[in-house]
Design a protein around this motif. Structure first.
Motif: not given
Length: 445
Positions: A84-90, A93-99, A111-116
């Motif tokens: 679960e992603v919550t924007a606190e300021i601004g 959003l970040p991306t998630l890296l796996v590996g 591998t880069s995964h876009t978060l919403t």
């Protein structure tokens, strides 16, 4: 909140009653003791930072450091991760890296995964340790990440939070992930669970503190201190990871340094006593500046940082002495002038390093502090061998306050043409500086 894993066992009824116990079931394993494992936090507050490449540009360094956050979690292949992603300021959003960079030859980069915003469901075909990358040229934003399900905690040592006893419990009881991680103030060390079991009783605190100290020493010789923002240390940590690649012993490149479990490099980052020249050298690559590291110096100027660590840790004799490099330098400098070519094959990387060490012996650590500082302040930085050599030779004179023409001539500092070489020496003479009071080529330690 911290993820707490509790392993429990049923307890035998001991009420004193005369109850006939049921027959034993041979297939049931003996009861486990109750074990509480303190692993990673399931909720992370992540602040935006500048990128690794932007920091490398500020620092005039060749390679970016590790511009991502650790999480302490592993995502198995083809498993759904709920986060679960919550924007606190601004709103960024970040991306998630796996590996992990360079951990596995078959999965060299994460591998880069876009978060919403809101609930995210992420699946990765290969899986790996999870990281978070969140950067912008003008960082202002902040997000809250809640890891809900699908991830697995790894043995995760956090300096100042994890005890040695906690670490041993995690290594002994978490067996469903392949890798573990140690995190210090400036250091991330990633390696296999198998090696963690082998070295579990070594002090993880001593190891990570030594790694942090080495980075601080290399920052110091780089002149990264004082009040000016341009002279502050890199905001990012430095990843040191085990690799299964058989083509390397140890190496450094963008975002990481890596140490092979196949060719024998990995023990150097698994215990404090092993953490010596090899890792110092690879971390030195992460500090090298392009303005005065021309092509023949990739494996030379890197050891300015290693020597600084050696000195700070009080190690004697120096490696230049123990390897007989000063005598080799005397042999090189005794050659006829026509045979002395600093960039040529008759000057080894160690002999070349002796020239840089002589400048340090003559003018102290402050010579390199100022050299790094001036490189950071160049608006147009040299990019070719000739322009880098010219920049370095002129800066060496102005920083030391001495005319180093004779010193560089004796060392065989030759640009691509005689005309270019002569032009630099004319510029050096035009500075109007006095010659050194001693012959610098005679210096050694």
């Amino acid at each position: 909140m911290m993820v707490i894993i509790v392993l429990t066992a049923c307890k035998k009824n001991n009420d004193g009653g005369n109850v006939t116990p049921p027959p034993p079931v041979p297939s049931v394993p003996p009861p486990l003791a109750s074990v509480t494992l303190k692993t990673a936090d399931s909720i992370l507050i992540v602040n935006e930072t500048v990128s690794g490449t932007k920091e490398a540009t500020r620092l005039a360094q060749n390679m970016p450091a590790s511009d991502f956050y650790t999480t302490g979690f592993y995502l198995p292949a083809s498993t759904v991760l709920t986060i679960e992603v919550t924007a606190e300021i601004g709103t960024r959003l970040p991306t998630l890296l796996v590996g992990t960079y360079s951990r596995y030859q078959a999965n060299w980069n994460p591998t880069s995964h876009t978060l919403t915003t809101g609930i995210n469901s992420i699946t990765d075909a290969i899986g790996g340790i999870i990281y978070v990358r969140f950067h912008n040229d003008n960082p202002t934003d902040r997000v809250r990440l809640k890891f809900v399900s699908g991830m697995r905690p790894i043995p995760y040592y956090q300096l100042g939070r994890t005890t040695q006893a906690d670490w041993v419990k995690m290594v002994d009881n978490i067996n469903n992930v392949p890798d573990v991680q140690l995190v210090g103030n400036k250091t991330i060390i990633t390696f296999s669970l198998a090696n963690a079991k082998t070295y579990k009783n070594e002090s993880q605190e001593a190891l990570i503190k030594k790694a942090d100290r080495v980075i601080a020493i290399e920052d110091s010789i780089s002149g990264l201190f004082g009040n000016d923002p341009i002279d502050q240390p890199n905001v990012h940590k430095y990843l040191m990871t085990e690799t299964d690649h058989p083509g390397y012993f140890m190496a450094a490149t963008f975002y990481r340094t890596f140490y092979s479990s196949v060719t024998g490099g990995i023990p150097s980052i698994l215990k404090a006593d092993n953490f010596s020249w090899g890792p110092w050298h690879e971390l030195g690559h992460m500090h090298q500046q392009g303005s005065w590291t021309w092509s023949e110096l990739g494996e030379v100027t890197v050891n300015i940082y290693s020597i600084a660590v050696e000195k700070a840790l009080g190690i004697t004799p120096t490696r230049l002495t123990s390897q007989n490099e000063w005598n080799n330098t005397i042999t090189y400098l005794a050659r006829p002038e026509s045979e002395r070519n600093f960039n040529g094959s008759n000057a080894s990387v160690w002999t070349r390093l002796c020239m840089f060490q002589q400048l340090k012996l003559a003018f102290s650590d402050s010579f390199y502090h100022e050299l790094h500082r001036q490189a950071r302040r160049e608006t147009v930085r040299p990019t070719t061998t000739d322009t880098k050599m010219r920049w370095f030779m002129l800066k060496a004179c102005s920083i030391s306050g001495k005319n180093l023409t004779s010193f560089f001539q004796k060392w065989g500092m030759k640009l691509s043409t005689q005309v270019a070489t002569d032009a630099v020496f004319i510029e050096m003479a035009a500075l109007g500086l006095p010659s050194p009071s001693q012959d610098l080529i005679l210096l050694s330690d």
